[in-house]
Write a protein that holds these residues in place. Structure first.
Motif, mmCIF file in Angstrom:
data_model
loop_
_atom_site.group_PDB
_atom_site.id
_atom_site.type_symbol
_atom_site.label_atom_id
_atom_site.label_comp_id
_atom_site.label_asym_id
_atom_site.label_seq_id
_atom_site.Cartn_x
_atom_site.Cartn_y
_atom_site.Cartn_z
ATOM 1 N N MET A 1 49.390 37.200 51.723
ATOM 2 C CA MET A 1 48.386 37.232 50.665
ATOM 3 C C MET A 1 46.984 37.353 51.257
ATOM 4 O O MET A 1 46.196 38.201 50.843
ATOM 5 C CB MET A 1 48.495 35.971 49.810
ATOM 6 C CG MET A 1 47.526 35.935 48.650
ATOM 7 S SD MET A 1 47.566 34.382 47.721
ATOM 8 C CE MET A 1 49.119 34.528 46.872
ATOM 9 N N ALA A 2 46.702 36.493 52.245
ATOM 10 C CA ALA A 2 45.433 36.528 52.974
ATOM 11 C C ALA A 2 45.630 35.706 54.241
ATOM 12 O O ALA A 2 46.635 35.007 54.387
ATOM 13 C CB ALA A 2 44.294 35.959 52.129
ATOM 14 N N VAL A 3 44.674 35.774 55.163
ATOM 15 C CA VAL A 3 44.870 35.124 56.461
ATOM 16 C C VAL A 3 44.182 33.769 56.571
ATOM 17 O O VAL A 3 44.218 33.148 57.630
ATOM 18 C CB VAL A 3 44.414 36.053 57.609
ATOM 19 C CG1 VAL A 3 45.248 37.310 57.637
ATOM 20 C CG2 VAL A 3 42.934 36.375 57.508
ATOM 21 N N THR A 4 43.568 33.301 55.466
ATOM 22 C CA THR A 4 43.029 31.936 55.432
ATOM 23 C C THR A 4 43.476 31.270 54.135
ATOM 24 O O THR A 4 43.692 31.936 53.113
ATOM 25 C CB THR A 4 41.489 31.905 55.494
ATOM 26 O OG1 THR A 4 40.942 32.459 54.278
ATOM 27 C CG2 THR A 4 40.976 32.675 56.700
ATOM 28 N N ASP A 7 40.960 31.919 51.229
ATOM 29 C CA ASP A 7 41.071 33.224 50.574
ATOM 30 C C ASP A 7 42.317 33.311 49.699
ATOM 31 O O ASP A 7 42.298 33.939 48.635
ATOM 32 C CB ASP A 7 41.080 34.340 51.621
ATOM 33 C CG ASP A 7 39.702 34.610 52.204
ATOM 34 O OD1 ASP A 7 38.716 34.094 51.637
ATOM 35 O OD2 ASP A 7 39.609 35.320 53.218
ATOM 36 N N CYS A 8 43.401 32.684 50.124
ATOM 37 C CA CYS A 8 44.608 32.654 49.299
ATOM 38 C C CYS A 8 44.331 31.947 47.976
ATOM 39 O O CYS A 8 44.716 32.422 46.900
ATOM 40 C CB CYS A 8 45.743 31.950 50.040
ATOM 41 S SG CYS A 8 46.461 32.881 51.401
ATOM 42 N N GLN A 9 43.669 30.797 48.055
ATOM 43 C CA GLN A 9 43.351 30.041 46.844
ATOM 44 C C GLN A 9 42.429 30.849 45.931
ATOM 45 O O GLN A 9 42.600 30.851 44.703
ATOM 46 C CB GLN A 9 42.692 28.716 47.220
ATOM 47 C CG GLN A 9 42.401 27.806 46.029
ATOM 48 C CD GLN A 9 43.663 27.310 45.357
ATOM 49 O OE1 GLN A 9 44.448 26.583 45.956
ATOM 50 N NE2 GLN A 9 43.859 27.699 44.095
ATOM 51 N N LEU A 10 41.462 31.553 46.519
ATOM 52 C CA LEU A 10 40.532 32.363 45.733
ATOM 53 C C LEU A 10 41.267 33.480 44.992
ATOM 54 O O LEU A 10 40.998 33.733 43.807
ATOM 55 C CB LEU A 10 39.464 32.957 46.651
ATOM 56 C CG LEU A 10 38.401 33.832 45.989
ATOM 57 C CD1 LEU A 10 37.630 33.046 44.936
ATOM 58 C CD2 LEU A 10 37.458 34.408 47.025
ATOM 59 N N ILE A 11 42.207 34.132 45.667
ATOM 60 C CA ILE A 11 42.986 35.199 45.031
ATOM 61 C C ILE A 11 43.757 34.651 43.832
ATOM 62 O O ILE A 11 43.772 35.244 42.746
ATOM 63 C CB ILE A 11 43.944 35.841 46.048
ATOM 64 C CG1 ILE A 11 43.163 36.663 47.069
ATOM 65 C CG2 ILE A 11 44.973 36.734 45.343
ATOM 66 C CD1 ILE A 11 43.995 37.149 48.237
ATOM 67 N N THR A 293 57.962 36.672 43.335
ATOM 68 C CA THR A 293 56.974 36.120 44.270
ATOM 69 C C THR A 293 55.568 36.378 43.747
ATOM 70 O O THR A 293 54.837 37.212 44.264
ATOM 71 C CB THR A 293 57.147 36.739 45.669
ATOM 72 O OG1 THR A 293 57.186 38.172 45.537
ATOM 73 C CG2 THR A 293 58.422 36.275 46.312
ATOM 74 N N GLY A 294 55.225 35.656 42.707
ATOM 75 C CA GLY A 294 53.902 35.765 42.126
ATOM 76 C C GLY A 294 52.895 34.895 42.855
ATOM 77 O O GLY A 294 53.191 34.299 43.899
ATOM 78 N N PRO A 295 51.685 34.776 42.326
ATOM 79 C CA PRO A 295 50.616 34.065 43.040
ATOM 80 C C PRO A 295 50.878 32.581 43.258
ATOM 81 O O PRO A 295 50.578 32.050 44.335
ATOM 82 C CB PRO A 295 49.383 34.298 42.156
ATOM 83 C CG PRO A 295 49.918 34.692 40.811
ATOM 84 C CD PRO A 295 51.205 35.400 41.069
#
Length: 322
Positions: A1-4, A7-11, A293-295
């Protein structure tokens, strides 16, 4: 999803706020093996899950290609290997364990072999010019040129060259490009072996091992121990095996293969097709439940990956429910 983690939480927050239908390509969930295991667990046949033991054998030459010479070799330019390679596997563990929350996580791992100190005496910085290349299992000549000479033209050769590969262009790429470098002389820093231990609510546990030094390439193996039986699965086999403690009988649960014969989406043993089919169906029917595999689920497993890497680097158990 993201590498931090941030950023994952923000998405996820943006998707939830604006009603975005998001699918993350955790393709392993879409494999018949994974879905059959989940079906057996949910049926109650093996009782309550007590322990999951999961292995990812990366393959010695695959690791050298992707994580020593390749795009995911360096954490600063890509990310750490548990996220790059094995977030899929951590996702599977959370999928099978169900609603139980992970309470503690612990991890160990290191870059054990592919370092300058292990470079053989007399070795060159490039395989094509190396005097000891014949004795090296990680030789670029063996991995790429031998494969080409056997008629292979797809992955991993198509990563090394641009366009349709021929022997001249492939040789030149190995002579000057990243994939011709000595595996002991690269700028890699990601681990080549790692274990992760999980403790879940109610006392259930799980262990995951990722190892570079294997004959088999990404053929996962899992054993799930329940209070009434156990499940054994070698990914790629036609069935999973379930042993019932009461009857003391083994039962094979055969897998359903429902992939169109002419599809070009056969990557990851056909899971690519199932993932795209589920996503397109979700969009056409406006039904996010079609996406496995949703958010939310992805954030859950990604946070475990970040916590495991924190544990590995800091050398301590990470509590997760404080």
């Amino acid at each position: 999803m993201a590498v931090t983690a941030e950023d994952c939480q923000l998405i996820v927050d943006v998707c939830n706020t604006h009603g975005v239908m998001l699918a993350v390509c955790h393709v392993l969930r879409y494999l018949p093996e994974s879905k059959k295991i989940k079906e057996v667990i949910d049926s109650g046949i093996i009782g309550d899950v007590v322990n999951i033991r999961h292995l990812e054998p990366i393959g010695f030459w695959h690791y050298a290609h992707s994580f020593v010479r390749g795009n995911w070799r360096n954490e600063a330019t890509s990310c750490f290997s548990l996220l790059a390679k094995s977030c899929h596997d951590i996702d599977l563990i959370t999928y099978w364990i169900g609603d139980k929350k992970c309470t503690n996580i612990q991890s160990f791992g290191s870059l054990n072999h592919f370092t300058q100190k292990n470079k053989p005496d007399g070795a060159s910085s490039r395989c094509l010019d190396c005097n000891v290349e014949e004795q090296c299992p990680y030789s670029a000549k063996k991995i790429y040129l031998d494969l080409f000479n056997k008629g292979h033209r797809g992955w991993p050769i198509d990563v090394v060259t641009e366009g349709v590969p021929d022997i001249e262009s492939l040789t030149e790429c190995l002579r000057v490009g990243p994939y011709g470098r000595c595996v002991y002389d690269c700028d890699n820093d990601v681990v080549d072996n790692q274990v992760v231990n999980f403790q879940f609510e109610g006392g259930a546990t799980a262990s995951f091992s990722m190892i570079a030094f294997t004959e088999e390439v990404c053929k996962r193996k899992v054993t799930i121990y329940g209070t009434k039986g156990e499940i054994n699965c070698n990914f790629g086999d036609p069935a999973i095996n379930v042993f019932d403690f009461l009857t003391r009988q083994n039962t094979k649960h055969f897998l359903e293969k429902t992939i169109p014969p002419n599809t070009s989406m056969m990557g990851h043993s056909g899971a690519d097709y199932h993932l795209i089919n589920s996503f397109v169906t979700a969009l056409s029917e406006n039904d996010a439940s079609k996406i496995l595999t949703g958010p939310t689920d992805t954030l859950k497993s990604h946070m475990l990956v970040f916590a495991a890497e924190k544990s590995r680097k800091e050398g301590k158990v990470i509590p997760l429910l404080q």
